[in-house]
Design a protein around this motif. Structure first.
Motif, mmCIF file in Angstrom:
data_model
loop_
_atom_site.group_PDB
_atom_site.id
_atom_site.type_symbol
_atom_site.label_atom_id
_atom_site.label_comp_id
_atom_site.label_asym_id
_atom_site.label_seq_id
_atom_site.Cartn_x
_atom_site.Cartn_y
_atom_site.Cartn_z
ATOM 1 N N GLN A 1 36.738 30.234 38.111
ATOM 2 C CA GLN A 1 36.670 31.555 38.757
ATOM 3 C C GLN A 1 37.403 31.516 40.095
ATOM 4 O O GLN A 1 38.232 32.390 40.389
ATOM 5 N N LYS A 2 37.105 30.499 40.901
ATOM 6 C CA LYS A 2 37.688 30.404 42.238
ATOM 7 C C LYS A 2 39.201 30.229 42.186
ATOM 8 O O LYS A 2 39.935 30.800 43.008
ATOM 9 N N TRP B 1 35.847 45.118 39.443
ATOM 10 C CA TRP B 1 35.249 44.954 40.772
ATOM 11 C C TRP B 1 33.763 45.225 40.640
ATOM 12 O O TRP B 1 33.368 46.302 40.199
ATOM 13 N N HIS C 1 31.282 37.981 42.482
ATOM 14 C CA HIS C 1 32.507 37.440 41.904
ATOM 15 C C HIS C 1 32.233 36.621 40.643
ATOM 16 O O HIS C 1 33.085 36.504 39.780
ATOM 17 N N GLU D 1 32.096 39.187 37.891
ATOM 18 C CA GLU D 1 33.451 39.539 37.468
ATOM 19 C C GLU D 1 34.004 38.473 36.524
ATOM 20 O O GLU D 1 34.681 38.786 35.531
#
Length: 279
Positions: free
Chosen positions: A83-84, A157, A250, A253
């Motif tokens: 993800q990061k 988002w 996040h 997401e």
């Protein structure tokens, strides 16, 4: 892959072939940068991805992963790194372009559809990250999504449910315009009023509101809007998305990107997506 009992969420060889180049390149880059502390990889990338898809598909907590998967700490660590580092978003883009090319469309879309979905949250979600959607009477979070005209994800988002569709639309339009400069048209519902329309105009995107006929009672399919509503229905086939369980937005997401990766790999390999109900 042998040595373990297969789960319905596991990757077929054909689906893994679509994902393997991106994930292997990510691992090779980390090793080249010395981020693995010189240790050889202990776990198979395919099995780690299958463990992550298992969580997304079944909705179980990370700590409840079956023991034939890699340890949950390792699995979550990879999920967090992907993800990061933007790997899940990158995979989403690669698969979307493959589908559009296969269907005879341009790799980059020229139009999009916007919508938002409010969902309840679990007890582990911080109160500060939640809000109230007064219109739908939901306390939780809101998923603002933008899809192409095929229904494939372009931008997402996740916010508190109290964030307006208008604010979400402005954010989505900015993200979509930056990543997909070919888009010049967007459709949305009446929640995306003046500010979103004006912001779209500054980006060169004509935002058209598709109105519901107030004289028509009951359910009616609305032009263009049904595309994004169908995408939200696809996402809800993944139990992890039936409610927002993620502590951080996040990560929510990322779970949506995972669900789309799951759906698109099946679409490309002509494999069915099993529903919760066993036929």
């Amino acid at each position: 892959m042998t040595g373990h009992r297969r789960y319905p969420s596991d990757l077929s060889d054909a689906r893994w072939k679509l994902l393997e180049p991106t994930l292997s390149a990510w691992r090779a880059e980390r090793r080249g940068n010395g981020l693995d502390f010189g240790r050889p990889p202990e776990h198979d990338l395919r099995r780690i991805m299958e463990a992550i898809l298992y969580v997304d598909r079944t909705g179980i907590p990370w700590r409840y992963l079956p023991h034939d998967f890699p340890p949950w700490e390792t699995t979550y660590g990879y999920f967090a790194h992907w993800q990061k580092d933007g790997i899940l978003e990158k995979l989403n883009g690669v698969l979307r372009r493959l589908i559009r090319d296969r269907e005879g469309r341009d790799a980059e879309p020229s139009a999009c559809v916007l919508d938002a979905q409010s969902v309840k949250t679990s007890a582990n979600v911080p109160t500060a990250g939640q809000g109230i959607d007064a219109g739908k009477r939901i306390v939780g979070r809101k998923r603002h999504v933008g899809v192409d005209t095929v229904g494939l994800l372009l931008a997402v988002w996740v916010t508190a449910a109290s964030v307006s569709d208008n604010a979400g639309g402005i954010h989505l339009l900015s993200a979509i315009a930056a990543a997909h400069p070919t888009i010049t048209k967007a459709w949305a519902d009446s929640g995306y009023r003046t500010k979103a329309i004006e912001h779209g105009a500054t980006l060169g995107i004509d935002v058209e509101v598709v109105q519901r006929d107030p004289t028509v009672k009951g359910f009616r399919i609305l032009p263009r809007r049904w595309i994004v509503e169908r995408t939200l229905g696809w996402l809800m086939q993944h139990r992890r998305l039936a409610r927002d369980y993620e502590t951080h937005p996040h990560r929510s997401e990322a779970m949506i990107h995972l669900a789309m990766i799951d759906l698109m790999t099946r679409r490309l390999t002509h494999e069915n997506t099993p529903n919760w109900r066993d036929p």
